[in-house]
Enzyme design. Structure first.
Site, PDB file in Angstrom:
ATOM      1  CG  ASP A 106       0.037   0.412   1.159  1.00 67.32           C
ATOM      2  OD1 ASP A 106       1.064   0.624   0.481  1.00 67.32           O
ATOM      3  OD2 ASP A 106      -0.245   1.068   2.181  1.00 67.32           O
ATOM      4  CG  HIS A 163       1.503   4.951  -6.589  1.00 64.78           C
ATOM      5  ND1 HIS A 163       1.937   6.252  -6.509  1.00 64.78           N
ATOM      6  CD2 HIS A 163       0.465   4.850  -5.705  1.00 64.78           C
ATOM      7  CE1 HIS A 163       1.218   6.916  -5.616  1.00 64.78           C
ATOM      8  NE2 HIS A 163       0.313   6.081  -5.114  1.00 64.78           N
ATOM      9  CB  SER A 264     -10.540  -4.476  -6.254  1.00 66.83           C
ATOM     10  OG  SER A 264     -10.761  -5.669  -6.976  1.00 66.83           O
TER      11      SER A 264
END
Length: 294
Positions: A106, A163, A264
């Site tokens: 995200d 991911h 980050s």
């Protein structure tokens, strides 16, 4: 002075104020003890005292408008530490996987495109080299010449697990020491080579479309970076470390590969050109969302 002229002057004044503020914010970061502040924050985030972690988590949720309805555990007080909350898992159906190349996290799609002459775009007017980003190995950087890249910035309110954008087999992992400048639009605009200066973890995967680098970039108050195959990796000693693993580590598309203990950025490099979809720069993306096709 007519209304249109007055509005123009006001907008220019506001732009100048924003520019000055961003530049000042960036310059102030140079003398700060980045690592000491980040490690101190890490200890605080790992505190399991109820009187410390519960108010901190609730205040964070309110300040950054975190949507806990998507969390596997929606009760803020159920998390043992702030770090456990920050790296919370989501419900199984919260992030459906698209086809093609997926967003690894995200965040904000801050930049993407071709690796022109081995350079990646950091922000308007700023580029940095793939060789520096990947730890200084010219032979490794050569594998990505003519390929593509994409950068996803994770804000505090985002889901902070990373991911796989495609299926890959881990070839090696490289820890690269560095500074820990904050990562945001201000520092991207005014700190040259930001992503190649900050501490980072470079994960090289072999995929059916050639090599892929997943670079997890550290930042101010990022206490650590973890991978699913080795646990917490940073902080390590002050020199680059290359790590290979005895047995093949294969991660399927969409599988978790790592996480940040506080925010980050993920920079992805691909050996072959990617046909990116027409997403505007600065668009919000979610993990599993299609970004393009290899």
């Amino acid at each position: 002075m007519n209304g249109a002229t007055a509005t123009t002057h006001r907008l220019r004044s506001e732009d100048n104020t924003v520019t000055f503020s961003q530049k000042a914010f960036s310059l102030l970061q140079y003398p700060l003890p980045h690592h000491a502040l980040s490690r101190l924050t890490g200890r605080f985030a790992q505190c399991d005292n109820l009187w410390v972690k519960d108010p901190l988590i609730k205040a964070f949720i309110k300040r950054f408008k975190v949507d806990m309805s998507q969390a596997l555990e929606p009760d803020p007080t159920a998390y043992a530490t702030f770090n456990d909350f920050f790296t919370r898992a989501l419900k199984a159906d919260a992030r459906p996987l698209g086809d093609g190349l997926l967003s690894p996290a995200d965040g904000t799609l801050s930049q993407y495109g071709r690796l022109t002459a081995g350079q990646l775009v950091q922000a308007k007017g700023h580029t940095f080299s793939a060789q520096t980003l990947l730890g200084g190995d010219s032979a490794l950087a050569e594998e990505f010449m003519g390929g593509s890249f994409a950068t996803v910035y994770l804000s505090p309110s985002d889901y902070h697990r990373v991911h796989m954008p495609v299926t890959g087999t881990l070839r090696e992992m490289i820890y690269v020491p560095g500074r820990l400048f904050s990562v945001n639009q201000a520092t991207a605009n005014y700190v040259p080579g930001l992503f190649a200066r900050n501490e980072r973890l470079v994960c090289i995967f072999d995929t059916e479309n050639g090599p892929m680098a997943m670079v997890l970039v550290g930042a101010m108050i990022v206490a650590a970076i973890e991978t699913v195959w080795s646990g917490q990796v940073t902080p390590l000693s002050g020199h680059p470390q290359r790590m290979q693993f005895g047995q093949p580590i294969v991660l399927e598309k969409g599988a978790e590969m790592g996480r940040f203990k506080l925010g980050s950025t993920v920079v992805m490099c691909f050996a072959k050109p990617i046909n990116f979809d027409n997403n505007p720069l600065g668009a919000k993306v979610e993990m599993g969302q299609r970004l393009g096709s290899p």
